[in-house]
Every structure is written in structure tokens, then in C-alpha cells.
Design an enzyme around this catalytic site. Structure first.
Site, PDB file in Angstrom:
ATOM      1  N   ARG A  64       0.813  -1.218   0.000  1.00  0.00           N
ATOM      2  CA  ARG A  64       0.000   0.000   0.000  1.00  0.00           C
ATOM      3  C   ARG A  64       0.847   1.267   0.000  1.00  0.00           C
ATOM      4  NH1 ARG A  64      -3.002  -1.502   5.399  1.00  0.00           N
ATOM      5  NH2 ARG A  64      -0.787  -1.527   5.860  1.00  0.00           N
ATOM      6  N   ASP A 198       8.238 -22.925   5.215  1.00  0.00           N
ATOM      7  CA  ASP A 198       8.830 -23.011   6.553  1.00  0.00           C
ATOM      8  C   ASP A 198      10.323 -22.890   6.298  1.00  0.00           C
ATOM      9  OD1 ASP A 198      10.212 -23.912   8.815  1.00  0.00           O
ATOM     10  OD2 ASP A 198       8.509 -25.094   9.467  1.00  0.00           O
ATOM     11  N   HIS A 199      10.895 -21.747   6.657  1.00  0.00           N
ATOM     12  CA  HIS A 199      12.258 -21.516   6.181  1.00  0.00           C
ATOM     13  C   HIS A 199      13.270 -22.510   6.773  1.00  0.00           C
ATOM     14  CE1 HIS A 199      12.762 -19.096   9.877  1.00  0.00           C
ATOM     15  NE2 HIS A 199      14.054 -19.211   9.687  1.00  0.00           N
ATOM     16  N   HIS A 261       8.756 -24.979  12.752  1.00  0.00           N
ATOM     17  CA  HIS A 261      10.172 -25.339  12.658  1.00  0.00           C
ATOM     18  C   HIS A 261      10.540 -26.603  13.456  1.00  0.00           C
ATOM     19  CE1 HIS A 261      10.103 -21.449  10.929  1.00  0.00           C
ATOM     20  NE2 HIS A 261      10.370 -20.735  11.998  1.00  0.00           N
TER      21      HIS A 261
HETATM   22  P1  NDP Z   1       5.804  -6.544   7.982  1.00  0.00           P
HETATM   23  O1  NDP Z   1       5.084  -6.303   9.262  1.00  0.00           O
HETATM   24  O2  NDP Z   1       7.033  -5.769   7.697  1.00  0.00           O
HETATM   25  O3  NDP Z   1       4.718  -6.377   6.828  1.00  0.00           O
HETATM   26  C1  NDP Z   1       4.995  -6.441   5.430  1.00  0.00           C
HETATM   27  C2  NDP Z   1       4.160  -5.385   4.740  1.00  0.00           C
HETATM   28  O4  NDP Z   1       2.787  -5.698   4.863  1.00  0.00           O
HETATM   29  C3  NDP Z   1       4.321  -4.020   5.345  1.00  0.00           C
HETATM   30  O5  NDP Z   1       5.404  -3.350   4.760  1.00  0.00           O
HETATM   31  C4  NDP Z   1       2.997  -3.364   5.024  1.00  0.00           C
HETATM   32  O6  NDP Z   1       3.055  -2.798   3.726  1.00  0.00           O
HETATM   33  C5  NDP Z   1       2.026  -4.504   4.970  1.00  0.00           C
HETATM   34  N1  NDP Z   1       1.240  -4.518   6.220  1.00  0.00           N
HETATM   35  C6  NDP Z   1       1.700  -4.449   7.481  1.00  0.00           C
HETATM   36  N2  NDP Z   1       0.694  -4.507   8.363  1.00  0.00           N
HETATM   37  C7  NDP Z   1      -0.426  -4.617   7.635  1.00  0.00           C
HETATM   38  C8  NDP Z   1      -1.780  -4.742   7.976  1.00  0.00           C
HETATM   39  N3  NDP Z   1      -2.195  -4.779   9.241  1.00  0.00           N
HETATM   40  N4  NDP Z   1      -2.683  -4.843   6.978  1.00  0.00           N
HETATM   41  C9  NDP Z   1      -2.275  -4.827   5.708  1.00  0.00           C
HETATM   42  N5  NDP Z   1      -0.983  -4.718   5.330  1.00  0.00           N
HETATM   43  C10 NDP Z   1      -0.070  -4.619   6.278  1.00  0.00           C
HETATM   44  O7  NDP Z   1       6.068  -8.088   7.876  1.00  0.00           O
HETATM   45  P2  NDP Z   1       7.390  -8.861   7.528  1.00  0.00           P
HETATM   46  O8  NDP Z   1       7.938  -8.366   6.245  1.00  0.00           O
HETATM   47  O9  NDP Z   1       8.263  -8.930   8.727  1.00  0.00           O
HETATM   48  O10 NDP Z   1       6.813 -10.350   7.350  1.00  0.00           O
HETATM   49  C11 NDP Z   1       6.000 -10.688   6.271  1.00  0.00           C
HETATM   50  C12 NDP Z   1       5.457 -12.097   6.466  1.00  0.00           C
HETATM   51  O11 NDP Z   1       6.532 -12.990   6.609  1.00  0.00           O
HETATM   52  C13 NDP Z   1       4.602 -12.268   7.722  1.00  0.00           C
HETATM   53  O12 NDP Z   1       3.601 -13.218   7.452  1.00  0.00           O
HETATM   54  C14 NDP Z   1       5.586 -12.831   8.739  1.00  0.00           C
HETATM   55  O13 NDP Z   1       4.941 -13.604   9.723  1.00  0.00           O
HETATM   56  C15 NDP Z   1       6.458 -13.695   7.839  1.00  0.00           C
HETATM   57  N6  NDP Z   1       7.803 -13.897   8.370  1.00  0.00           N
HETATM   58  C16 NDP Z   1       8.635 -12.844   8.565  1.00  0.00           C
HETATM   59  C17 NDP Z   1       9.907 -13.049   9.048  1.00  0.00           C
HETATM   60  C18 NDP Z   1      10.863 -11.905   9.209  1.00  0.00           C
HETATM   61  O14 NDP Z   1      12.015 -12.173   9.552  1.00  0.00           O
HETATM   62  N7  NDP Z   1      10.447 -10.660   8.983  1.00  0.00           N
HETATM   63  C19 NDP Z   1      10.406 -14.417   9.385  1.00  0.00           C
HETATM   64  C20 NDP Z   1       9.452 -15.457   9.109  1.00  0.00           C
HETATM   65  C21 NDP Z   1       8.205 -15.186   8.614  1.00  0.00           C
HETATM   66  P3  NDP Z   1       2.118  -1.586   3.300  1.00  0.00           P
HETATM   67  O15 NDP Z   1       1.716  -0.851   4.529  1.00  0.00           O
HETATM   68  O16 NDP Z   1       2.988  -0.812   2.372  1.00  0.00           O
HETATM   69  O17 NDP Z   1       0.977  -2.268   2.610  1.00  0.00           O
HETATM   70  C1  BG6 Z   2      10.891 -17.202  12.726  1.00  0.00           C
HETATM   71  C2  BG6 Z   2      10.272 -16.774  14.012  1.00  0.00           C
HETATM   72  O1  BG6 Z   2      10.031 -18.043  12.021  1.00  0.00           O
HETATM   73  O2  BG6 Z   2      12.088 -17.906  13.005  1.00  0.00           O
HETATM   74  C3  BG6 Z   2      11.222 -15.918  14.814  1.00  0.00           C
HETATM   75  O3  BG6 Z   2       9.103 -16.034  13.736  1.00  0.00           O
HETATM   76  C4  BG6 Z   2      12.530 -16.619  15.008  1.00  0.00           C
HETATM   77  O4  BG6 Z   2      10.683 -15.567  16.078  1.00  0.00           O
HETATM   78  C5  BG6 Z   2      13.055 -17.124  13.684  1.00  0.00           C
HETATM   79  O5  BG6 Z   2      13.448 -15.698  15.567  1.00  0.00           O
HETATM   80  C6  BG6 Z   2      14.279 -17.993  13.879  1.00  0.00           C
HETATM   81  O6  BG6 Z   2      14.807 -18.287  12.630  1.00  0.00           O
HETATM   82  P1  BG6 Z   2      16.361 -18.600  12.469  1.00  0.00           P
HETATM   83  O7  BG6 Z   2      16.512 -18.921  11.031  1.00  0.00           O
HETATM   84  O8  BG6 Z   2      17.086 -17.367  12.894  1.00  0.00           O
HETATM   85  O9  BG6 Z   2      16.631 -19.742  13.383  1.00  0.00           O
END
Ligand code: NDP
Ligand code: BG6
Length: 511
Positions: A64, A198-199, A261
Site C-alpha cells: 500500500r 517453513d524456512h 520449525h
Molecule cells: P511486515 O510487518 O514488515 O509487513 C509487510 C508489509 O505488509 C508491510 O510493509 C505493510 O506494507 C504490509 N502490512 C503491514 N501490516 C499490515 C496490515 N495490518 N494490513 C495490511 N498490510 C499490512 O512483515 P514482515 O515483512 O516482517 O513479514 C512478512 C510475512 O513474513 C509475515 O507473514 C511474517 O509472519 C512472515 N515472516 C517474517 C519473518 C521476518 O524475519 N520478517 C520471518 C518469518 C516469517 P504496506 O503498509 O505498504 O501495505
Molecule cells: C521465525 C520466528 O520463524 O524464526 C522468529 O518467527 C525466530 O521468532 C526465527 O526468531 C528464527 O529463525 P532462524 O533462522 O534465525 O533460526
């Protein structure tokens, strides 16, 4: 761009087959977020440097935030430069020449029309051949909007090429929501188009569990209840909740680390040999392990599960706050940041062998490993001379310092019969002269290649939730047995976890 800027390591020649995917476009939803800039784009960059990105490739970021193509690219470039200060403009420009950004709401049909037009243009002008990967990297509350709009806009159809969807974790919040999400995504996409991520499965060392078990003949004969005393699987993190309390407060460690995980690693350790090295054959066997988890009941939870939450403490000499003092955490929060579970797999192979699983934030160090502890020899021949024999342990280090160690007893040189534990070590870094690729590299590549082996099938996700729900529900509806916080940041967790060990010769490993 010079050849030197692309990665070539003669020591690895012949180690990996060249698996270059067909041309495609990758659409990332939530592209303004943390995961995209910190993990996904660096992984794509590494693939590019290894010549593993398709020759015709485009990346379209959607979210967005009202930013331009240039601002989007600049943000990614700055992030990449932090990782790789050597990054040159020419390398970046050639890597990012087909990157675009589309601003739009996730529930706005017009945004999908614009995307469809842009994708068609890319097919025509850049040869991306109608192949599309849609990567959901938003918070899960918008997954369903995106999925249904991809359906109604026709983007899910495999008309000219393939159409695949990658769904980030968490896959649902509980069993019911996971079932609902499965249903929604399966209404629009066929199972072969769906890649639930699942990374941990992308980690080299987790994949090696299968190779180690099934490409060698020495491990399988002892990989069972006759020889194994217990298995410990640990994912210890030094980090606290950081800025993620908004998510973590409603998640806690069981949803965040166990449902996905730790259970996946347990499947890799416990599963039977699959009939083929192929996605469904492997996932069939993992599913059986998840289905074999002896059910937890409200009466048995306290016997088989221990929860904890970190209080203030010290890590690497620095004072760190307790969980309840972290930003956006409720002052009386009972969200667990530590969990230890004793899991029994009711299978022929593992009957009676406890799988001791633990994971937590703010432990003394970051370390993830599997330790197989073997039984004592049946007859202690040296008991008159040797005061203490340690059990044999096979340790598979998932991260860091990836590798394996076998601990066994040897005679101490000299005129007496003393025994001491020694280690036989294998280290990835030493043997392969290169760090293992990042998990997201492998997973993005596999998805573009259409290989779902390292992704989770819908029934696996549901089986994992089903096994865990009694513990989650019990913990969410009862007060902790010992008041929180019950472990100091920088310690190895609450002392109560020792009760899961049961036998005097079992100890939680100090990593
Ligand atoms: P973010 O919270 O940074 O969200 C990603 C983007 O989604 C934001 O930049 C925003 O973009 C949009 N967003 C945020 N909140 C909302 C909302 N409430 N409603 C609609 N859009 C929203 O997430 P991450 O990038 O950290 O993670 C993305 C996905 O990956 C999640 O499902 C998370 O659980 C998963 N994940 C993340 C990890 C990480 O290390 N970050 C690790 C493992 C999984 P905009 O406002 O521009 O639309
Ligand atoms: C993510 C969890 O899936 O895995 C985090 O949401 C956690 O809380 C992370 O820190 C751990 O991943 P890694 O690759 O650093 O072991």
C-alpha cells in the site's frame, strides 16, 4: 559487471547441478516490509550472482505504501549494501533492471487489473513467458483478500504458463483458522500450485538430515527404540522479541517455533524412508510422524510441557529488559517465550523414546541442533576401572557452525584403563570451503523450479496444529505453574524443565 562480481568457487565445482529455472515474474505482496528487504531480495541477489536466476526475470513489489519504482529499488539497494558493502552500481543495476513497484490496497480489484497488465507487458517485452510466482509476505490477516482477488482477476489460472503461490508463516493461528486458510487457498489454487513456506526446511543442515539418514547405511540400523535413549531438539535464540511484540503477544513460542520449525525438524529425524526423493513421498512420511504424536490432554500437559517467560538479565555483558518491559508487551503478559515439550511418537520405530523439544528467546546463545543420545552398552565391562562413562551422542548442528559431531568413549593413553569422551567432527565450512546458502535462496529457487519437496502440504500444517492445540489451549486458559517471569534473560530457561527428563542420566544439553 565483471565475472569476478559473480560468484565462482572452483572448490565447489561439481557440487551442485545447475538448476536454472524457466523465465518468470515474481510478485511480492507486502514488498515494503522487513522480510522482503532483509531476506527475499538478498536471497534473489545471491541466486543472481550464482547464475541461478532465470535469464528473463522480473520482480514486482506490491503493497500500500505510495512509493515509486526508484524509491522501492533504492530502499532494497541500501539494505543490500549493508550486507555487502562491495556491491557495485553496475552489479546492482543489472540485477534490478526489471524491478517494479505497484502501490495498491490488497482488497482493491483495480490493483489486480494493473498488475495483470504489467505482467502481460513483462511477458511481451522481457520474455517472462507467462510464468508467475505470487509471494504473500504480508501479515496473515490479508492473505485471504489477496488469494481471493488473485482468483477473481484470473491471475491464479495457469493459462500461458505456471501460476504459483507462496504463503509465509504463520499458516493460521490455530487448527480452525489453518483449515479455513487451506480451504480458501484450495478454492483458488490447486495443491500443486501452493507453496507453504517453513524456512527451516530451506536450511542446508535440515535437508542434510535426509541425506545423512538415507544415503548412508551406518545410521539406519541404530535409528530406533532399541538403540536410542532419547532425542533432543533445541532452537535457542539470543534475541528477545525486539520490535515484533504486536505479532508475538498473540503467538508465543509454541505457535512461532514449534508448530512449524521444531515439528518439521522432528519429522525429518523421525520419519520412515520415503519411497522416492519426491515431494509427496516425503510429505506422506512427515505427515505420519505428525499424526503419531501421542495426544496431549489437559490432564497431561503439565507432565509433558513446561512454559517460561524471560525476565531482565544479562547477555554478552549487556543488561537486557525482561519480556514484560519490551515495547508493546502487556505489563502482566503471560505469553510464553520458552517452551519445552516431551513428545512421544506412537510408532513401531520410536515407541517409548522421548523427543525432548525446546525453544526460547533470550537464552545465552543462538544455537539450533538435534542430539541423538544412545543407550548405554548393555554390560559395563570396565566398571571396576572406569568411574564414569558418558553416553554416545550424535549431534547435528543446524546453526551456527553447521556440521555433525559424534561423541564416543576412548581409552586415555597410559598404563591404566581410563575412558574419556572424544569428538569426531564434520564441519561444512571445512569440507566444502563455502558457507551454506541462505534458506530463502533454496526455497525461492525450488519454487521457481516447481519443486515442492521443501514446502509444507496442507494436511501437514493441520496435523501439526492438531497435535499442539491442547497445549496451547491449556496454557491460554490457565495461569503458569510458576509465576512469570521464571527465567532470567541469559540463562538456560526455567529449572522446572528438568522434570521432563525423568531419568538421572538425562540432562538438557548446555550448548
Ligand atoms: P511486515 O510487518 O514488515 O509487513 C509487510 C508489509 O505488509 C508491510 O510493509 C505493510 O506494507 C504490509 N502490512 C503491514 N501490516 C499490515 C496490515 N495490518 N494490513 C495490511 N498490510 C499490512 O512483515 P514482515 O515483512 O516482517 O513479514 C512478512 C510475512 O513474513 C509475515 O507473514 C511474517 O509472519 C512472515 N515472516 C517474517 C519473518 C521476518 O524475519 N520478517 C520471518 C518469518 C516469517 P504496506 O503498509 O505498504 O501495505
Ligand atoms: C521465525 C520466528 O520463524 O524464526 C522468529 O518467527 C525466530 O521468532 C526465527 O526468531 C528464527 O529463525 P532462524 O533462522 O534465525 O533460526
Amino acid at each position: 559487471m565483471t565475472t569476478a562480481e559473480l560468484l565462482v568457487n572452483p572448490l565447489r565445482e561439481g557440487l551442485s547441478a545447475n538448476r536454472v529455472p524457466a523465465p518468470c515474474s515474481l510478485v511480492i505482496y507486502g514488498a515494503s516490509g522487513d522480510l522482503t528487504s532483509r531476506k527475499l531480495v538478498p536471497a534473489l541477489f545471491n541466486l543472481y550472482r550464482k547464475h541461478l536466476l532465470p535469464t528473463s526475470f522480473s520482480l514486482i513489489g506490491v503493497s500500500r505504501s505510495p512509493i515509486s519504482d526508484d524509491q522501492f529499488k533504492q530502499r532494497l539497494k541500501e539494505m543490500l549494501k549493508q550486507e555487502d558493502p562491495e556491491l557495485t552500481d553496475s552489479l546492482w543495476n543489472s540485477f534490478s533492471q526489471n524491478f517494479h513497484y505497484l502501490a495498491g490496497a490488497y482488497d482493491d480489484p483495480k490493483a489486480y487489473q494493473s498488475l495483470s497488465i504489467l505482467l502481460d507487458q513483462k511477458d511481451q517485452n522481457n520474455g517472462t513467458a507467462g510464468n508467475r510466482v505470487f509471494y504473500l509476505s504480508t501479515p496473515p490477516n490479508v492473505f485471504e483478500d489477496i488469494i481471493s482477488n488473485l482468483g477473481t482477476s484470473g491471475l491464479a489460472k495457469e493459462a500461458k504458463g505456471y501460476s504459483r503461490i507462496v504463503i509465509e508463516k504463520p499458516f493460521g493461528h490455530d487448527l480452525d483458522s489453518a483449515k479455513e486458510l487451506n480451504q480458501k487457498v484450495q478454492e483458488v489454487f490447486k495443491e500443486h500450485q501452493i507453496y507453504r513456506i517453513d524456512h527451516y526446511l530451506g536450511k542446508e543442515t535440515v535437508q542434510n538430515l535426509l541425506v545423512m539418514r538415507f544415503a548412508n547405511s551406518i545410521f539406519e540400523p541404530i535409528w530406533n527404540r532399541e538403540n536410542v535413549d532419547h532425542v533432543q531438539i533445541t532452537a535457542a535464540e539470543e534475541l528477545g522479541v525486539g520490535s515484533r511484540a504486536g505479532y508475538y503477544e498473540s503467538s508465543g513460542v509454541l505457535r512461532d517455533m514449534f508448530q512449524n520449525h521444531l515439528f518439521q525438524v522432528m519429522c525429518m529425524v523421525g520419519m520412515e524412508p520415503p519411497v522416492a526423493f519426491e515431494a509427496n513421498a516425503i510429505r506422506d512420511e512427515k505427515l505420519k510422524i505428525l499424526q503419531s504424536i501421542r495426544p496431549f490432554t489437559p490432564e497431561t500437559v503439565s507432565q509433558f510441557a513446561v512454559r517460561g517467560q524471560y525476565g531482565p538479565g544479562f547477555l554478552a555483558g549487556q543488561k537486557v529488559p525482561g519480556y514484560r518491559e519490551e515495547k508493546d508487551v502487556k505489563p502482566q503478559s503471560t505469553t510464553p517465550t520458552y517452551a519445552a515439550l516431551k513428545v512421544f511418537l506412537d510408532t513401531w520405530r520410536w515407541h517409548g523414546v522421548p523427543f525432548l523439544l525446546r525453544s526460547a528467546k533470550r537464552l545465552p546463545k543462538r544455537s539450533t541442533e538435534v542430539a541423538i543420545q544412545f543407550k548405554e552398552p548393555p554390560n559395563l565391562l570396565f566398571k571396576d576401572n572406569v568411574s564414569h562413562l558418558s553416553p554416545n551422542v550424535l549431534v547435528i548442528r543446524i546453526q551456527p557452525d553447521e556440521g555433525m559431531t559424534l561423541k564416543f568413549e576412548t581409552k586415555v593413553p597410559g598404563m591404566t584403563t581410563e575412558a574419556r569422551t572424544v569428538n569426531m567432527d564434520f564441519r561444512y565450512g571445512t569440507s566444502f570451503a563455502e558457507d551454506a546458502p541462505e534458506a530463502y535462496e533454496r526455497l525461492l529457487l525450488d519454487c521457481m523450479l516447481g519443486d515442492a519437496t521443501l514446502f509444507i502440504r496442507g494436511d501437514e500444517a493441520e496435523a501439526a496444529w492438531k497435535a499442539l492445540m491442547p497445549v496451547i489451549t491449556h496454557w491460554e486458559t490457565t495461569q503458569p505453574e510458576t509465576s512469570f517471569p521464571n527465567y532470567e534473560a541469559g540463562s538456560w530457561g526455567p529449572a522446572e524443565a528438568d522434570k521432563l527428563l525423568e531419568k538421572p542420566w538425562r540432562q538438557w544439553r548446555r550448548l
